[in-house]
Scaffold this motif. Structure first.
Motif, PDB file in Angstrom:
ATOM      1  N   ARG A 102       0.991  -1.211   0.029  1.00 26.55           N
ATOM      2  CA  ARG A 102      -0.040   0.000   0.056  1.00 26.55           C
ATOM      3  C   ARG A 102       0.912   1.244  -0.077  1.00 26.55           C
ATOM      4  NH1 ARG A 102      -3.244  -3.380   3.304  1.00 26.55           N
ATOM      5  NH2 ARG A 102      -2.252  -2.394   5.175  1.00 26.55           N
ATOM      6  N   TYR A 103       2.013   1.272   0.795  1.00 24.16           N
ATOM      7  CA  TYR A 103       2.847   2.393   0.812  1.00 24.16           C
ATOM      8  C   TYR A 103       3.370   2.535  -0.613  1.00 24.16           C
ATOM      9  CZ  TYR A 103       6.667   5.507   1.919  1.00 24.16           C
ATOM     10  OH  TYR A 103       7.654   6.534   2.044  1.00 24.16           O
ATOM     11  N   ALA A 104       3.978   1.749  -0.939  1.00 22.38           N
ATOM     12  CA  ALA A 104       4.630   1.602  -2.400  1.00 22.38           C
ATOM     13  C   ALA A 104       3.687   2.149  -3.448  1.00 22.38           C
ATOM     14  CB  ALA A 104       5.195   0.469  -2.941  1.00 22.38           C
ATOM     15  N   ALA A 105       2.365   1.654  -3.519  1.00 22.73           N
ATOM     16  CA  ALA A 105       1.271   2.066  -4.526  1.00 22.73           C
ATOM     17  C   ALA A 105       0.827   3.482  -4.385  1.00 22.73           C
ATOM     18  CB  ALA A 105       0.131   1.112  -4.393  1.00 22.73           C
ATOM     19  N   VAL A 106       0.730   3.702  -3.122  1.00 24.17           N
ATOM     20  CA  VAL A 106       0.103   5.210  -2.971  1.00 24.17           C
ATOM     21  C   VAL A 106       1.149   6.399  -3.307  1.00 24.17           C
ATOM     22  CG1 VAL A 106      -0.507   7.015  -1.066  1.00 24.17           C
ATOM     23  CG2 VAL A 106      -1.592   4.698  -1.114  1.00 24.17           C
ATOM     24  N   THR A 107       2.335   5.907  -2.838  1.00 23.05           N
ATOM     25  CA  THR A 107       3.645   6.667  -3.338  1.00 23.05           C
ATOM     26  C   THR A 107       3.805   6.988  -4.854  1.00 23.05           C
ATOM     27  OG1 THR A 107       4.800   6.149  -1.382  1.00 23.05           O
ATOM     28  CG2 THR A 107       6.080   7.003  -2.984  1.00 23.05           C
TER      29      THR A 107
END
Length: 131
Positions: A102-107
């Motif tokens: 989720r962190y990678a995708a949102v970033t």
């Protein structure tokens, strides 16, 4: 001379990243590294804006130097996608794969959207100036 200016701007971008990340880290209520995310999104917006503003210039003009100094230098020193990758992997290990993904995708998605928004705004401003 351009190489020196790019290096100087890169140092200023890195210093801005350090200050921004430090300020956000003190106030971050989340378990994710918010500073790196904000830095990459705002840097993408800034680079998109710069690119949109300078898109109408012809190669070899002062615009190319400005783009190299501010785009490659400052924005390159300010943004840090390698750190975002390490933080996503760290979150994956510490918090579980869902948090890391989720962190990678949102970033990634927010940074690309910010770059597109900056590009559109820059092109609109450049279009207004040329009329």
């Amino acid at each position: 001379m351009t190489v020196l200016l790019v290096a100087l701007a890169g140092g200023l971008g890195a210093a801005a990243r350090f200050v921004t990340d430090s300020l956000l880290a003190r106030r971050n209520p989340f378990r994710v590294p918010l500073g790196t995310m904000v830095i990459n999104i705002s840097g993408s917006l800034l680079l998109g804006l710069l690119t949109g503003l300078l898109a109408t210039g012809s190669p070899g003009t002062a615009g190319a130097t400005v783009e190299a100094v501010l785009g490659t230098g400052f924005c390159g020193g300010y943004t840090t996608f390698s750190t975002a990758s390490v933080e996503a992997a760290r979150l994956w290990v510490a918090e579980g794969s869902g948090t890391g993904i989720r962190y990678a995708a949102v970033t990634l998605v927010a940074s690309v959207a910010a770059a597109a928004l900056g590009l559109a705004i820059g092109q609109a401003i450049a279009g207004m100036e040329s009329t």
